[in-house]
Enzyme design. Structure first.
Site, PDB file in Angstrom:
ATOM      1  N   SER A 236       0.820  -1.220   0.000  1.00 61.03           N
ATOM      2  CA  SER A 236       0.000   0.000   0.000  1.00 61.03           C
ATOM      3  C   SER A 236       0.856   1.272   0.000  1.00 61.03           C
ATOM      4  CB  SER A 236      -0.912   0.011   1.230  1.00 61.03           C
ATOM      5  OG  SER A 236      -1.594   1.253   1.288  1.00 61.03           O
TER       6      SER A 236
ATOM      7  N   GLY B 291     -15.064  -4.080 -16.473  1.00 55.83           N
ATOM      8  CA  GLY B 291     -15.030  -4.638 -15.111  1.00 55.83           C
ATOM      9  C   GLY B 291     -16.254  -4.203 -14.335  1.00 55.83           C
TER      10      GLY B 291
ATOM     11  N   GLY C  61     -16.642  -4.883 -10.664  1.00 54.63           N
ATOM     12  CA  GLY C  61     -16.398  -5.220  -9.264  1.00 54.63           C
ATOM     13  C   GLY C  61     -16.663  -4.033  -8.345  1.00 54.63           C
TER      14      GLY C  61
ATOM     15  N   ASP D  84     -13.545   6.771  -3.516  1.00 51.46           N
ATOM     16  CA  ASP D  84     -12.964   6.342  -4.797  1.00 51.46           C
ATOM     17  C   ASP D  84     -13.522   7.132  -5.987  1.00 51.46           C
ATOM     18  OD1 ASP D  84     -11.180   4.462  -3.849  1.00 51.46           O
ATOM     19  OD2 ASP D  84     -12.551   2.768  -4.066  1.00 51.46           O
TER      20      ASP D  84
ATOM     21  N   ALA E 106     -14.726  -1.565  -7.372  1.00 51.21           N
ATOM     22  CA  ALA E 106     -14.258  -0.253  -7.825  1.00 51.21           C
ATOM     23  C   ALA E 106     -15.271   0.373  -8.780  1.00 51.21           C
ATOM     24  CB  ALA E 106     -12.902  -0.378  -8.492  1.00 51.21           C
TER      25      ALA E 106
ATOM     26  N   GLY F 184      -3.836   4.810 -12.750  1.00 49.60           N
ATOM     27  CA  GLY F 184      -4.628   5.271 -11.609  1.00 49.60           C
ATOM     28  C   GLY F 184      -3.871   5.943 -10.477  1.00 49.60           C
TER      29      GLY F 184
ATOM     30  N   LYS G 124     -13.556  -4.076   1.861  1.00 49.92           N
ATOM     31  CA  LYS G 124     -14.368  -2.888   1.603  1.00 49.92           C
ATOM     32  C   LYS G 124     -15.882  -3.091   1.828  1.00 49.92           C
ATOM     33  CE  LYS G 124     -11.438  -0.335  -1.641  1.00 49.92           C
ATOM     34  NZ  LYS G 124     -11.396   0.321  -2.954  1.00 49.92           N
TER      35      LYS G 124
ATOM     36  N   LEU H 264      -7.447   2.065 -13.772  1.00 49.03           N
ATOM     37  CA  LEU H 264      -7.502   2.278 -12.317  1.00 49.03           C
ATOM     38  C   LEU H 264      -6.271   1.675 -11.649  1.00 49.03           C
ATOM     39  CD1 LEU H 264     -11.164   1.695 -11.080  1.00 49.03           C
ATOM     40  CD2 LEU H 264     -10.172   3.679 -12.184  1.00 49.03           C
TER      41      LEU H 264
ATOM     42  N   SER I 226      -0.590   4.169   0.653  1.00 45.11           N
ATOM     43  CA  SER I 226      -1.322   5.137   1.479  1.00 45.11           C
ATOM     44  C   SER I 226      -0.462   5.737   2.596  1.00 45.11           C
ATOM     45  CB  SER I 226      -2.575   4.487   2.069  1.00 45.11           C
ATOM     46  OG  SER I 226      -3.459   4.167   1.032  1.00 45.11           O
TER      47      SER I 226
ATOM     48  N   THR J  38      -8.888  -1.261   2.376  1.00 44.44           N
ATOM     49  CA  THR J  38      -8.653  -1.745   1.020  1.00 44.44           C
ATOM     50  C   THR J  38      -8.974  -3.237   0.925  1.00 44.44           C
ATOM     51  OG1 THR J  38      -7.095  -1.707  -0.824  1.00 44.44           O
ATOM     52  CG2 THR J  38      -6.148  -2.069   1.343  1.00 44.44           C
TER      53      THR J  38
HETATM   54  N1  NAP Z   1      -6.315   3.895  -8.355  1.00 44.13           N
HETATM   55  C1  NAP Z   1      -7.059   3.690  -7.290  1.00 44.13           C
HETATM   56  O1  NAP Z   1      -7.104   4.522  -6.370  1.00 44.13           O
HETATM   57  C2  NAP Z   1      -7.908   2.448  -7.219  1.00 44.13           C
HETATM   58  C3  NAP Z   1      -9.003   2.399  -6.336  1.00 44.13           C
HETATM   59  C4  NAP Z   1      -9.798   1.221  -6.302  1.00 44.13           C
HETATM   60  C5  NAP Z   1      -9.455   0.132  -7.120  1.00 44.13           C
HETATM   61  N2  NAP Z   1      -8.366   0.225  -7.952  1.00 44.13           N
HETATM   62  C6  NAP Z   1      -8.010  -0.917  -8.835  1.00 44.13           C
HETATM   63  O2  NAP Z   1      -9.150  -1.285  -9.589  1.00 44.13           O
HETATM   64  C7  NAP Z   1      -9.075  -2.681  -9.921  1.00 44.13           C
HETATM   65  C8  NAP Z   1     -10.425  -3.370  -9.615  1.00 44.13           C
HETATM   66  O3  NAP Z   1     -10.638  -3.349  -8.202  1.00 44.13           O
HETATM   67  P1  NAP Z   1     -11.996  -3.955  -7.566  1.00 44.13           P
HETATM   68  O4  NAP Z   1     -11.972  -3.600  -6.124  1.00 44.13           O
HETATM   69  O5  NAP Z   1     -13.189  -3.569  -8.396  1.00 44.13           O
HETATM   70  O6  NAP Z   1     -11.752  -5.532  -7.736  1.00 44.13           O
HETATM   71  P2  NAP Z   1     -12.879  -6.696  -7.714  1.00 44.13           P
HETATM   72  O7  NAP Z   1     -14.088  -6.264  -6.951  1.00 44.13           O
HETATM   73  O8  NAP Z   1     -12.149  -7.904  -7.277  1.00 44.13           O
HETATM   74  O9  NAP Z   1     -13.328  -6.856  -9.259  1.00 44.13           O
HETATM   75  C9  NAP Z   1     -12.420  -7.351 -10.202  1.00 44.13           C
HETATM   76  C10 NAP Z   1     -12.979  -7.172 -11.628  1.00 44.13           C
HETATM   77  O10 NAP Z   1     -11.958  -7.568 -12.544  1.00 44.13           O
HETATM   78  C11 NAP Z   1     -12.485  -8.591 -13.407  1.00 44.13           C
HETATM   79  N3  NAP Z   1     -11.386  -9.509 -13.752  1.00 44.13           N
HETATM   80  C12 NAP Z   1     -10.458 -10.044 -12.918  1.00 44.13           C
HETATM   81  N4  NAP Z   1      -9.601 -10.827 -13.606  1.00 44.13           N
HETATM   82  C13 NAP Z   1      -9.991 -10.788 -14.905  1.00 44.13           C
HETATM   83  C14 NAP Z   1      -9.508 -11.376 -16.103  1.00 44.13           C
HETATM   84  N5  NAP Z   1      -8.425 -12.170 -16.115  1.00 44.13           N
HETATM   85  N6  NAP Z   1     -10.147 -11.109 -17.256  1.00 44.13           N
HETATM   86  C15 NAP Z   1     -11.242 -10.296 -17.276  1.00 44.13           C
HETATM   87  N7  NAP Z   1     -11.760  -9.703 -16.168  1.00 44.13           N
HETATM   88  C16 NAP Z   1     -11.130  -9.945 -15.006  1.00 44.13           C
HETATM   89  C17 NAP Z   1     -13.595  -9.266 -12.622  1.00 44.13           C
HETATM   90  O11 NAP Z   1     -14.476  -9.907 -13.542  1.00 44.13           O
HETATM   91  P3  NAP Z   1     -15.483 -11.080 -13.069  1.00 44.13           P
HETATM   92  O12 NAP Z   1     -16.677 -10.385 -12.468  1.00 44.13           O
HETATM   93  O13 NAP Z   1     -15.807 -11.793 -14.321  1.00 44.13           O
HETATM   94  O14 NAP Z   1     -14.743 -11.917 -12.064  1.00 44.13           O
HETATM   95  C18 NAP Z   1     -14.216  -8.046 -11.923  1.00 44.13           C
HETATM   96  O15 NAP Z   1     -15.066  -7.342 -12.783  1.00 44.13           O
HETATM   97  C19 NAP Z   1      -7.915  -3.254  -9.104  1.00 44.13           C
HETATM   98  O16 NAP Z   1      -6.810  -3.402  -9.983  1.00 44.13           O
HETATM   99  C20 NAP Z   1      -7.627  -2.169  -8.071  1.00 44.13           C
HETATM  100  O17 NAP Z   1      -6.259  -2.134  -7.697  1.00 44.13           O
HETATM  101  C21 NAP Z   1      -7.593   1.349  -8.014  1.00 44.13           C
END
Ligand code: NAP
Length: 284
Positions: free
Chosen positions: A15, A128, A130, A103, A132, A240, A66, A216, A17, A62
């Site tokens: 992290s 995506g 998820g 976020d 985020a 991001g 969450k 992101l 942060s 994180t």
């Molecule tokens: N910059 C920032 O401040 C910030 C803040 C928040 C998050 N993020 C980043 O945003 C990203 C998503 O975070 P999250 O919390 O939303 O994660 P999450 O809830 O675990 O969701 C993951 C998403 O990625 C998809 N995915 C994972 N592996 C895949 C693959 N091989 N092929 C296609 N789709 C795939 C999943 O699809 P399925 O539904 O099909 O499994 C789901 O839609 C992470 O990389 C995180 O580090 C950055």
């Protein structure tokens, strides 16, 4: 007395942060310390209650906590409620604990203030569906885009998310293959595929010469999505990092009532023209 804050996750060693909040505290002269705690899911609620009992004034939250962390909050902000996820806990003067989600505000602040993007009337694609994505959709709708399309590997999740947010504006959920022939002004990668070095099969036709591709995820080098977008000739690309700093600034403001100036940090992030080895070493 020095106030204590921190971030919880599992794992947490990666992290950024702590570095970012220490820089904010130095720049604003706020008397605080910021720590990081690795807490396994089975210990989450008990350990967090213990931290608050020890006098912690606020926490960032994180992956993977969450959603579950909402259980320790006395109430949720409307944006945390909408997102179904909490990334900031605030202890108020009366001892109550509020759960919030910064976020979406972090992303929109980075797009508008740092990248100077005009979002009104644009077509936005989010890859995506998820946690985020849930966090950023309400904030993106506040900027009045023409529409938002969400494409996901598991299309049912994208459709469910579109249903949940349908009252906020025009929104559609689909799978990647259904995107062929469509063009977008802004494409946001909100999949975690890049964390494993993977690149899902996004159709290249989604990008035009004027498209901004925003990942992101962030890395010291091009993420797989950013490298792919460059190869396809996307107009602009961004990782991001800016969102990371902006969502932290929003949390800092909620805790301290002081808004840190993010520009000096943003200017030194990896990829920025003024980036320095010293700053990159602190963030690495
Ligand atoms: N910059 C920032 O401040 C910030 C803040 C928040 C998050 N993020 C980043 O945003 C990203 C998503 O975070 P999250 O919390 O939303 O994660 P999450 O809830 O675990 O969701 C993951 C998403 O990625 C998809 N995915 C994972 N592996 C895949 C693959 N091989 N092929 C296609 N789709 C795939 C999943 O699809 P399925 O539904 O099909 O499994 C789901 O839609 C992470 O990389 C995180 O580090 C950055």
């Amino acid at each position: 007395m020095t106030d204590r804050y921190g971030v919880i996750g599992h794992p947490i060693a990666h992290s950024k942060s702590p570095v970012i909040h220490r820089l904010f505290a130095e720049a604003t002269g706020q008397d605080l310390v910021y720590e990081a705690w690795d807490i396994a899911p089975e210990d989450l609620i008990e350990r967090v209650r213990q931290l608050f009992a020890e006098g912690i004034r606020g926490l960032n939250v994180t992956v993977p906590h969450k959603t579950e962390i909402a259980r320790v909050a006395s109430r949720l902000s409307s944006r945390a409620e909408l997102a179904g996820a909490v990334n900031t806990l605030i202890v108020h003067a009366d001892g109550s604990i509020e759960g919030d989600n910064t976020d979406g505000a972090g992303l929109v602040n980075d797009l508008r203030q740092n990248l100077r993007v005009r979002l009104a009337g644009t077509r936005i694609l989010i890859l995506g569906a998820g946690g985020a994505t849930r966090g950023i959709v309400p904030a993106l709708f506040e900027t009045r885009p023409r529409d938002i399309v969400i494409a996901n590997r598991t299309p049912e999740k994208a459709r469910e998310l579109a249903r949940d947010f349908r009252l906020l504006g025009r929104i559609l959920g689909c799978q990647f293959q259904e995107l062929g022939g469509q063009n977008f002004d802004l494409v946001i990668n909100a999949t975690s595929a890049g964390l494993h070095g993977e690149l899902p099969p996004f159709p290249p036709s989604i990008l035009g010469p004027g498209t901004l591709c925003y990942d992101l995820s962030y890395s010291m080098h091009d993420t797989p999505f950013v490298a792919w977008a460059r190869e396809q000739g996307a107009g602009r690309v961004s990782q991001g990092w800016g969102m990371l700093v902006e969502q932290a600034a929003e949390s800092f403001y909620l805790w301290r009532g002081v808004r840190p100036d993010t520009k000096p940090i943003i200017a030194k992030l990896p990829g920025a023209p003024g980036a320095t080895d010293t700053m990159q070493a602190r963030l690495a």
